[in-house]
Structure formats: C-alpha cells, structure tokens
Design an enzyme around this catalytic site. Structure first.
Site, PDB file in Angstrom:
ATOM      1  N   ASN A  48       0.826  -1.206   0.000  1.00 44.72           N
ATOM      2  CA  ASN A  48       0.000   0.000   0.000  1.00 44.72           C
ATOM      3  C   ASN A  48       0.860   1.256   0.000  1.00 44.72           C
ATOM      4  O   ASN A  48       0.582   2.226  -0.721  1.00 44.72           O
ATOM      5  CB  ASN A  48      -0.916   0.025   1.233  1.00 44.72           C
ATOM      6  CG  ASN A  48      -1.995  -1.034   1.203  1.00 44.72           C
ATOM      7  OD1 ASN A  48      -2.206  -1.702   0.198  1.00 44.72           O
ATOM      8  ND2 ASN A  48      -2.667  -1.203   2.328  1.00 44.72           N
ATOM      9  N   THR A 198      -0.333  10.325  14.375  1.00 48.67           N
ATOM     10  CA  THR A 198      -1.557  10.615  13.621  1.00 48.67           C
ATOM     11  C   THR A 198      -2.756  10.535  14.550  1.00 48.67           C
ATOM     12  O   THR A 198      -2.816   9.696  15.446  1.00 48.67           O
ATOM     13  CB  THR A 198      -1.723   9.644  12.445  1.00 48.67           C
ATOM     14  OG1 THR A 198      -1.842   8.306  12.941  1.00 48.67           O
ATOM     15  CG2 THR A 198      -0.529   9.721  11.504  1.00 48.67           C
ATOM     16  N   GLY A 200      -6.174  10.602  13.407  1.00 51.06           N
ATOM     17  CA  GLY A 200      -7.403  10.340  12.658  1.00 51.06           C
ATOM     18  C   GLY A 200      -7.961  11.623  12.076  1.00 51.06           C
ATOM     19  O   GLY A 200      -7.234  12.421  11.461  1.00 51.06           O
ATOM     20  N   GLY A 203      -6.202  15.162  12.537  1.00 51.90           N
ATOM     21  CA  GLY A 203      -4.953  15.580  11.913  1.00 51.90           C
ATOM     22  C   GLY A 203      -3.744  14.822  12.427  1.00 51.90           C
ATOM     23  O   GLY A 203      -3.811  13.613  12.670  1.00 51.90           O
ATOM     24  N   ASP A 231      -1.549   4.259   5.418  1.00 52.41           N
ATOM     25  CA  ASP A 231      -0.440   3.951   4.517  1.00 52.41           C
ATOM     26  C   ASP A 231      -0.212   5.083   3.522  1.00 52.41           C
ATOM     27  O   ASP A 231       0.934   5.451   3.231  1.00 52.41           O
ATOM     28  CB  ASP A 231      -0.713   2.640   3.777  1.00 52.41           C
ATOM     29  CG  ASP A 231      -0.783   1.455   4.724  1.00 52.41           C
ATOM     30  OD1 ASP A 231      -0.050   1.463   5.732  1.00 52.41           O
ATOM     31  OD2 ASP A 231      -1.575   0.527   4.464  1.00 52.41           O
TER      32      ASP A 231
END
Length: 281
Positions: A48, A198, A200, A203, A231
C-alpha cells in the site's frame, strides 16, 4: 536536507491480497450478518505504501515476498503497471499473504492477516542499496526490519502493528510514524529523533525528541474505507520530507492525502501527484 523533486524510496514490508466484506454493521462475537458485498484487491501495508508513494510521484522499489501462485503473479503485474520496481520482491514457497477485512457503513474495519509469504522474506537477500531512503512497517519479521535499518541511509518506520522494536532499530530511525494507539503502546518511541503521531480526523503532530515542531488539522471528507488511509499518509509524509518540504507543509499535505484515501473504497486508493494536494501555506 536537499530538495529532491522526485524522491527515490525503497519500501520494505508486507504484500497481501485483500478480501474485503463491506457490510452495514460488523458482526459481534458468534453473530452472522448476511448483507456483505465481497471485494478482492491488492493490499498489505508495504505494498500500500509503495503504490501510494509511486502515485504521489516517487521512484519506488518494493522489497518483500509473494508466493509462486496466481495472486503473486497478479501483484507483480500490478506493480509493473503502476511503475513500482519489484526486483526486490522475493518468491517464497508459501502462498501470497492474505488479509480478511470487514468494513462497516461508517468505514471502520477489522482485519485478520494471514502472513503467508510475508513470513518467509530472506533478510540476507533484501538487496537494499547502501544509503537508500527506506520506509518500513512491522508486518514483517524483526530480522527483516533489522537488515533494512542496517542498510538504510534514511529510515522511516511505521510502527504498525505495534510491537517492541528489534534492538538498535529505534536509534537508526530518522522518522517514526505511529497512530494514537501505537503511541500509547510504545512509550520507547516518544523521544525519537522525529516522531509523527496521527490523530485520525483530528490531523497529526510532529515531534523532535519529544518537542512539538509541527501540527496539521484533519481534512473533512466522506469516509468510505480507512484501511489504506494510514499507509497513504505515511507515503506522503516521507515523500514530502525527502524532497525537502518544511515539516508543517509535509504534514499538512500528508493529512490531505490521507483524507483522499479515506474517501476511496480501495486499500490502494487512486492518488494524484503530491503537489496536487496544494500548498498548505
């Protein structure tokens, strides 16, 4: 870091075939739901990220393994069509890896991975060019991760799925990428040279030795599938940093790419060149 308009990147990681059942509601323990729509497509965190990086404009070499089977041949053909150099993809005695995925109406997913050939990668035959920029994940063995780290000139490690890192690897990482859950599970990465967390839809944040250096807001979108979003984000962030983007700009573009991936049904979403996602400044 010098500006590299089209960065070169070696991705080391898992290559799977994804069998995805899209359902209105995921089943609970012992429950059967009967409204599924089955989709079959390429996947695996390594593949991916390699495909995303190539679609974003990087020159990409994939290192991993597939079986000597129809799925493995299909993966090789797909890499060739996209322009990913698959000369580092080994052929193992085991079957090509498979992921069994359930995606509900909100885009949330649950995944069972059958490693297959991914567990048979020969760490002594990765063929990584000494000093290459490498992006890796933790769906392959510790021996493979250690060998990739030893060869890399620049090492980005996506610590997914979370597990203790092989000795010496963290010290060689130029960039570690973790989601909130992985960040909580791996306190040893909190003081990494450069750490991206990260969040979600909220940001992402970038830390240097524990100090916040950049943050980016999430990008509103229609959620279709979250499987390949992380990914795509990883690929975009690494490509941006390799070509010399400022951390804040690289992070914002990566969030925009992740949002585009969430809006796509596929684990390997259709993406445009990195600059298409605009100048975050």
């Amino acid at each position: 870091m010098p500006i590299i308009p089209s960065p070169s990147l070696t991705v080391v990681g898992a290559i799977n075939v994804d069998l995805t059942a899209r359902v209105e509601r995921a089943p609970g323990p012992g429950e059967t739901v009967a409204d599924g729509i089955l989709q079959r497509g390429p996947g695996g965190k390594g593949a991916n990220q390699a495909v995303a990086a190539a679609r974003l404009g990087a020159a990409v070499r994939m290192v991993g393994a597939v079986g000597d089977d129809l799925d493995g041949r299909g993966v090789r053909a797909q890499f060739a069509a996209i322009g990913v150099d698959a000369s580092g993809v080994q052929t193992a005695d085991a079957a090509t890896g498979t992921a069994l995925i359930v995606v509900d109406a909100t885009g949330e997913n649950s995944i069972v991975v059958c490693a297959g050939a991914n567990a048979e990668i020969d760490p002594t035959a990765l063929g990584i060019h000494r000093g290459a920029a490498v992006l890796a994940q933790l769906e392959v063995s510790d021996a493979v991760i250690s060998a990739a780290a030893e060869a890399a000139g620049f090492l980005a490690l996506n610590v997914a799925p979370a597990r203790p890192l092989p000795p010496g690897v963290l010290e060689r990482c130029d960039l570690v990428i973790a989601n909130e859950t992985e960040y909580a599970q791996l306190p040893e990465v909190h003081d990494a040279a450069l750490l991206c967390v990260t969040l979600g839809a909220d940001g992402a944040r970038l830390y240097r030795r524990g100090e916040l250096v950049a943050s980016a807001a999430g990008v509103a979108t229609t959620v279709r599938n979250t499987v390949g979003a992380g990914d795509a984000f990883c690929a975009a962030l690494v490509c941006g940093l390799l070509r010399g983007d400022e951390p804040e700009a690289a992070l914002a573009r990566a969030c925009a790419v992740g949002a585009a991936a969430v809006a796509d049904d596929a684990s390997q979403p259709a993406l445009d060149l990195l600059d298409t996602y605009g100048d975050p400044a």
